[in-house]
Design an enzyme around this catalytic site. Structure first.
Site, PDB file in Angstrom:
ATOM      1  N   GLU A  59      15.789  19.199  68.182  1.00 56.08           N
ATOM      2  CA  GLU A  59      15.819  18.021  69.049  1.00 56.08           C
ATOM      3  C   GLU A  59      16.667  18.270  70.291  1.00 56.08           C
ATOM      4  OE1 GLU A  59      16.335  17.980  65.760  1.00 56.08           O
ATOM      5  OE2 GLU A  59      14.399  17.094  65.189  1.00 56.08           O
ATOM      6  N   PRO A 270      14.168  33.157  62.068  1.00 54.18           N
ATOM      7  CA  PRO A 270      14.329  32.038  61.130  1.00 54.18           C
ATOM      8  C   PRO A 270      14.857  30.788  61.819  1.00 54.18           C
ATOM      9  CG  PRO A 270      15.266  34.072  60.240  1.00 54.18           C
ATOM     10  CD  PRO A 270      14.959  34.316  61.682  1.00 54.18           C
ATOM     11  N   MET A 311      21.189  32.399  68.197  1.00 56.74           N
ATOM     12  CA  MET A 311      20.854  31.010  68.487  1.00 56.74           C
ATOM     13  C   MET A 311      20.505  30.842  69.961  1.00 56.74           C
ATOM     14  SD  MET A 311      21.039  29.346  65.664  1.00 56.74           S
ATOM     15  CE  MET A 311      21.081  27.648  66.258  1.00 56.74           C
ATOM     16  N   GLY A 312      19.532  29.967  70.235  1.00 57.14           N
ATOM     17  CA  GLY A 312      19.219  29.603  71.609  1.00 57.14           C
ATOM     18  C   GLY A 312      18.367  30.597  72.363  1.00 57.14           C
ATOM     19  N   GLU A 313      17.783  31.587  71.679  1.00 56.24           N
ATOM     20  CA  GLU A 313      17.013  32.616  72.379  1.00 56.24           C
ATOM     21  C   GLU A 313      15.531  32.590  72.047  1.00 56.24           C
ATOM     22  OE1 GLU A 313      19.504  36.317  73.776  1.00 56.24           O
ATOM     23  OE2 GLU A 313      19.117  36.433  71.625  1.00 56.24           O
ATOM     24  N   ASN A 337       7.654  23.220  67.408  1.00 58.42           N
ATOM     25  CA  ASN A 337       7.150  22.968  68.755  1.00 58.42           C
ATOM     26  C   ASN A 337       6.140  24.024  69.218  1.00 58.42           C
ATOM     27  OD1 ASN A 337       6.725  22.135  71.353  1.00 58.42           O
ATOM     28  ND2 ASN A 337       8.886  21.991  71.890  1.00 58.42           N
TER      29      ASN A 337
END
Length: 425
Positions: A59, A270, A311-313, A337
């Site tokens: 989100e 993951p 994270m975030g990639e 998504n």
């Protein structure tokens, strides 16, 4: 307190010990327990604050265009972004640090006890509260109402499964939704489900999905380009946002693919960071030990798997691929998504478990921009077919990108609706 919310609050107190045990297992960068009781720093007198609540990392990522637009549209305000989970907190903190102007801050949302909710809202003193998608917390909504804080639910969605659950609590949800000043629904079906729970139609607008307003920043594009250059010409597919039970199926599909395309590389990402070690072990058990991005390891030319354990990639990793499989769809999770790879022009593959993205999937299907598979065997066959057909890959990628471009606009419609609650000044 209404009787339904009274019963709900009593039930929360009964399960409080379980909630505290879960919180102790979180591994956020900062997680002082008092935040969960609403003990956030008080907003200084004269400082103007907005508040956006997102559940978790998905989100937060989906709300990123809205976050940036709010900070641009309201330059005299700061924005507090709250999350429920530690993974969401890590992503929110990364966004805040990237801005470097101090106007975006992260806090954990309090547990929805009446006193904690009231304390949080009274201390934060937001001029506008926004709840993302299905985050409907009755005591927080009531606290906003008591403090005179206008409330909007943005990118509002209710999957059929979530609707069935909420419908059992219709008196509680009717009372909670009475505190929502404006609902920006993703679709007519979502608006109808909210109405069936008690949301007033005159305070509801169908604005479309904010997920279509996805953007890929220059930094992510640069990372994609560097990755693709270093990977060379070998066939590369990314499996993003994968879940327990799904990685084994994906590794089986990849093993089948490598029987005819031995140079193929799977970039496995993951969904939850607490599973990175388990997935690395699973790769070893499958005879395909993974190079790990978090350790700056690089897959050798003969390596089968590259583990995206950062994270975030995800967007950057999608952008470096020839094909993208979106996880949570071969197991009963409801999908993730589909528009992230589509926006980058990367062909999208998915399983059939798409309850969370029914409308998005339908739009992609209508444009013939989605490849759906039933199991790992069908996935392996689809990958082999597409890797052998460059023209079809190009067509799928262009069709997906066109779908995203054609459906943009929910962000601007959302901002227009929010301006009625809080004019930009």
């Amino acid at each position: 307190m209404g009787w339904a919310r009274d019963l709900y609050s009593a039930a929360l107190h009964l399960v409080a010990p379980l909630a505290w045990r879960r919180l102790r297992r979180e591994h956020a960068l900062t997680n002082p327990r008092e935040l969960r009781l609403g003990q956030v720093p008080e907003t200084p007198a004269g400082e103007r604050m907005l508040w956006l609540h997102c559940a978790s990392v998905g989100e937060v990522q989906a709300a990123r265009p809205l976050i940036e637009a709010l900070l641009d549209r309201y330059p005299r305000h700061r924005l507090t972004l709250t999350t429920m989970t530690a993974t969401g907190a890590e992503r929110a903190l990364a966004l805040a640090e990237a801005r470097r102007d101090g106007r975006l801050v992260h806090r954990f949302v309090p547990l929805d006890f009446p006193a904690a909710a009231a304390r949080f809202v009274e201390r934060l003193r937001p001029e506008l509260a926004l709840f993302f998608e299905t985050e409907l917390w009755p005591n927080l909504l009531h606290a906003c109402h008591c403090c005179g804080v206008p409330v909007a639910v943005v990118n509002g969605r209710l999957s059929p499964r979530a609707f069935r659950g909420y419908r059992r609590l219709r008196p509680l949800m009717r009372e909670a939704l009475a505190g929502v000043d404006w609902l920006a629904a993703k679709s007519t079906a979502d608006a109808e489900r909210f109405a069936a729970l008690g949301m007033a139609p005159e305070r509801t607008s169908v604005v479309g999905s904010l997920k279509f307003d996805i953007t890929c920043d220059d930094e992510a594009r640069e990372v994609s380009e560097r990755l693709r250059t270093r990977l060379g010409e070998r066939p590369v597919w990314v499996a993003g946002s994968t879940h327990e039970g799904e990685e084994a199926l994906l590794l089986a599909a990849h093993a089948r693919l490598r029987e005819t395309l031995p140079e193929a590389l799977l970039v496995l990402v993951p969904r939850h960071p607490q599973r990175f070690e388990a997935v690395a072990a699973l790769c070893r058990q499958a005879g395909m030990p993974a190079a790990r991005r978090s350790r700056d390891e690089w897959p050798a030319a003969t390596a089968a798997v590259y583990l995206g354990d950062t994270m975030g990639e995800l967007l950057a990793l999608y952008g470096a691929a020839d094909l993208a499989f979106v996880g949570g769809s071969l197991v009963p999770i409801g999908g993730h998504n589909l528009l992230e790879p589509a926006a980058l022009g990367v062909p999208v593959l998915t399983g059939h478990e798409l309850a969370n993205f029914v409308e998005v999937a339908e739009v992609l299907r209508e444009a013939d921009a989605l490849v759906e598979v039933a199991d790992e065997a069908a996935l392996a066959a689809a990958l082999a077919r597409l890797f052998a057909d460059e023209a079809e890959r190009r067509r799928l990628g262009e069709a997906g990108r066109a779908v995203v471009a054609a459906n943009r606009g929910a962000l601007e419609r959302t901002l227009e609706g929010l301006a009625r609650l809080l004019p930009a000044k």
